[in-house]
Design a protein around this motif. Structure first.
Motif, mmCIF file in Angstrom:
data_model
loop_
_atom_site.group_PDB
_atom_site.id
_atom_site.type_symbol
_atom_site.label_atom_id
_atom_site.label_comp_id
_atom_site.label_asym_id
_atom_site.label_seq_id
_atom_site.Cartn_x
_atom_site.Cartn_y
_atom_site.Cartn_z
ATOM 1 N N THR A 24 -24.114 -20.073 -29.393
ATOM 2 C CA THR A 24 -25.083 -21.096 -29.691
ATOM 3 C C THR A 24 -26.167 -20.078 -30.800
ATOM 4 O OG1 THR A 24 -26.540 -20.189 -27.894
ATOM 5 C CG2 THR A 24 -25.145 -22.198 -27.664
ATOM 6 N N ASN A 25 -26.925 -21.176 -31.403
ATOM 7 C CA ASN A 25 -28.054 -20.355 -32.328
ATOM 8 C C ASN A 25 -29.233 -21.138 -32.356
ATOM 9 O OD1 ASN A 25 -27.220 -22.639 -34.025
ATOM 10 N ND2 ASN A 25 -25.938 -21.544 -35.368
ATOM 11 N N ASN A 50 -21.972 -25.128 -37.355
ATOM 12 C CA ASN A 50 -21.937 -24.051 -36.214
ATOM 13 C C ASN A 50 -20.477 -24.244 -35.616
ATOM 14 O OD1 ASN A 50 -21.835 -21.769 -34.515
ATOM 15 N ND2 ASN A 50 -23.142 -22.871 -33.085
ATOM 16 N N LYS A 83 -30.189 -23.189 -34.652
ATOM 17 C CA LYS A 83 -30.012 -24.734 -35.057
ATOM 18 C C LYS A 83 -29.380 -25.560 -34.102
ATOM 19 C CE LYS A 83 -28.946 -22.974 -39.789
ATOM 20 N NZ LYS A 83 -27.876 -22.575 -40.688
ATOM 21 N N THR A 84 -28.427 -25.086 -33.277
ATOM 22 C CA THR A 84 -27.767 -25.873 -32.319
ATOM 23 C C THR A 84 -29.040 -26.366 -30.946
ATOM 24 O OG1 THR A 84 -25.884 -24.755 -32.565
ATOM 25 C CG2 THR A 84 -26.008 -25.934 -30.327
#
Length: 112
Positions: free
Chosen positions: A44-45, A39, A47-48
């Motif tokens: 933010t996503n 990333n 995964k983060t």
């Protein structure tokens, strides 16, 4: 690191179980580094967020590990206390390094 070495040497010589906390020091930052590689943007996503969740779980485990060892009388409470002091100092150092300014405007600081 000095408190961690003292935890292994002072109360009962040649009991090196508190040194297993070093694994948590290394493993707690790996999910964040891996998520940061995938990333590159500012957003933010999931995964983060999952990487931060794993990091928090490993930090919590690093604090729980010496308490469990002391409760089961594998190490003394003095060694557990010295290990907990070492955890606080080392994780504050890691946190301070991760929150340093970066050339990118990351939402969680430089490391994140």
């Amino acid at each position: 690191m000095t408190f961690l070495i003292l935890a292994c040497a002072v109360p009962q010589p040649k009991i090196f179980y508190p040194f297993f906390v070093l694994l948590f020091y290394v493993l707690s930052v790996l999910p964040v580094f891996i998520a940061k590689r995938f990333n590159q943007g500012n957003e933010t996503n999931p995964k983060t967020e999952f990487a931060l969740f794993l990091c928090a779980g490993m930090v919590l485990s690093a604090f729980a590990f010496p308490i469990v060892l002391a409760h089961s009388q594998v190490i003394t409470w003095t060694a557990a206390t010295l290990t907990l002091i070492s955890n606080v100092i080392n994780y504050l150092t890691i946190f301070g390094y991760s929150m340093r300014d970066s050339e990118f405007d990351a939402p969680y600081g430089g490391m994140f």
